[in-house]
Design an enzyme around this catalytic site. Structure first.
Site, short mmCIF file in Angstrom:
data_model
loop_
_atom_site.label_atom_id
_atom_site.label_comp_id
_atom_site.label_asym_id
_atom_site.label_seq_id
_atom_site.Cartn_x
_atom_site.Cartn_y
_atom_site.Cartn_z
N ARG A 52 50.69 41.77 45.14
CA ARG A 52 49.40 41.48 45.75
C ARG A 52 49.40 41.84 47.23
NH1 ARG A 52 48.03 36.88 48.07
NH2 ARG A 52 49.53 35.65 46.88
N TYR A 105 24.51 51.91 49.04
CA TYR A 105 24.81 51.69 47.62
C TYR A 105 24.26 50.33 47.20
CZ TYR A 105 27.67 50.47 43.55
OH TYR A 105 28.09 50.05 42.32
#
Length: 391
Positions: A52, A105
């Site tokens: 991670r 977007y």
């Protein structure tokens, strides 16, 4: 700009080194001692601890996109919107204000309209083709301006140089989403951008089989803040997706050139068809920002074409069905051409009046041009126009 060849930066086996980067899916990495682990976390030695927080495949991909954009220390994230999130939530706090382009977007628009205000971060949308409109939107508490070089989906060209000068003068960060244009057309950092981001999912990876993002800042301290946020919130990229995207980058230049050439041909072809109200492509003389596009993009038009047909939703339905060789899908950057209808996908959250104000009628389509034979592709669009009763 100096170009260098890149090979996998990974350990070899004996006296040799792999030509292809290995996939390294390990979630955890062992260290020899607490002191050794401290040295990694404190940056005194290079290493990995937990996926991670980073892994080799992400490092290799980030370095390659860094080189393309002329930047350093980029962060690979699990999606393009994860990169947007790392910027907006990693750097802004309650009481800050963000200005966004009014044709971002769709999900970026949603974050601006709904999520940031819910967290106490005020937002304003402004026309990025008009630096005066952006200046009017600024406030004393404005933290950043977020724009796309070429807007989604009407392909308007931002006044990047003007907005960059404005942001410098006002001490505001300029964030540029370079997904549509890519570093093959423009490197925003060379025009004054402070932060650049990508949906790697699209043209960079190019095969519709990965979901990734990338973001980097000129100031390494800002990049570090975004990286900490991305690690903390788990905006993690998959090693396999990173490996696939690195493979896609190997053909990016070839794909960009081919799809751009075909996009120019498609734009010219559609402009000559009855029933087509307008065609938008940055290098066309009739584009509303043609002069700015020439200056910023240096003759590059990229692979996106937008156009509007007569007949409203009924004609749009008939066209999409009739152009059966083209995937009707709300995406871009695939090896195959895709057709998108903003009113029913990316900008469906806007009211019909809101879409009309931005130039997106029910007959408006956005095309991401792929690698098909150009003549076959033009014929497929003609099939769609015939099915809609327009030719």
């Amino acid at each position: 700009m100096k170009r260098t060849l890149q090979r996998p930066v990974v350990p070899g086996v004996g006296a040799s080194q792999p030509v292809v980067t290995p996939i390294m899916p390990s979630v955890v990495y062992a260290s020899e001692s607490p002191d050794a682990l401290d040295a990694q976390y404190e940056g005194r030695v290079k290493g990995h601890t937990y996926a991670r927080e980073g892994h080799p495949n992400a490092d290799v991909l980030a370095a390659r996109i860094d080189a393309m954009e002329g930047m350093d220390g980029g962060i690979v994230t699990g999606s393009g919107m994860a990169a947007v999130t790392a910027v907006l939530l990693g750097l802004c706090k309650a009481g800050d204000h963000v200005v966004g382009g009014n044709q971002l977007y769709g999900r970026s628009m949603r974050m601006m309209a709904e999520d940031l205000p819910r967290l106490g971060i005020a937002t304003t949308l402004a026309d990025p083709t008009d630096v005066a409109a952006v200046e009017a939107a600024l406030r004393p508490e404005t933290r950043m301006v977020l724009i796309e070089v070429v807007s989604n989906p009407t392909l308007r060209v931002a006044d990047l140089d003007g907005i960059a000068a404005l942001c410098r003068a006002r001490g505001v960060l300029l964030v540029v989403d370079n997904t549509f244009t890519t570093p093959a057309a423009i490197r925003p950092v060379e025009h004054g951008a402070d932060i650049v981001l990508h949906s790697v999912t699209k043209l960079l990876a190019g095969h519709s089989d990965v979901t990734l993002g990338w973001v980097a800042a000129v100031d390494p301290e800002i990049t570090a803040r975004m990286r900490v946020f991305a690690v903390t919130t788990g905006l993690t990229a998959s090693p396999f997706d990173c490996w696939l995207a690195e493979r896609g980058l190997a053909t990016f230049g070839l794909r960009f050139a081919r799809t751009q050439d075909t996009a120019q041909r498609l734009a010219a072809h559609l402009a000559g068809q009855p029933g087509v109200r307008r065609v938008l492509y940055p290098t066309r003389a009739d584009h509303p920002d043609a002069a700015r596009a020439q200056g910023l993009l240096q003759g590059q038009g990229c692979n996106m074409v937008s156009f509007e047909i007569e007949g409203g939703r009924a004609a749009a339905n008939a066209f999409a069905k009739g152009a059966s060789g083209i995937a009707f899908a709300p995406t871009l950057g695939d090896v195959g051409t895709t057709l998108s209808h903003p009113a029913s996908s990316s900008h469906r959250a806007l009211t019909p009046e809101g879409r009309e104000a931005l130039g997106m009628s029910e007959g408006f389509f956005r095309v991401s041009v792929g690698l098909e034979d150009p003549e076959a592709l033009l014929a497929c669009f003609d099939d769609g126009l015939r099915a809609a009763g327009l030719v």
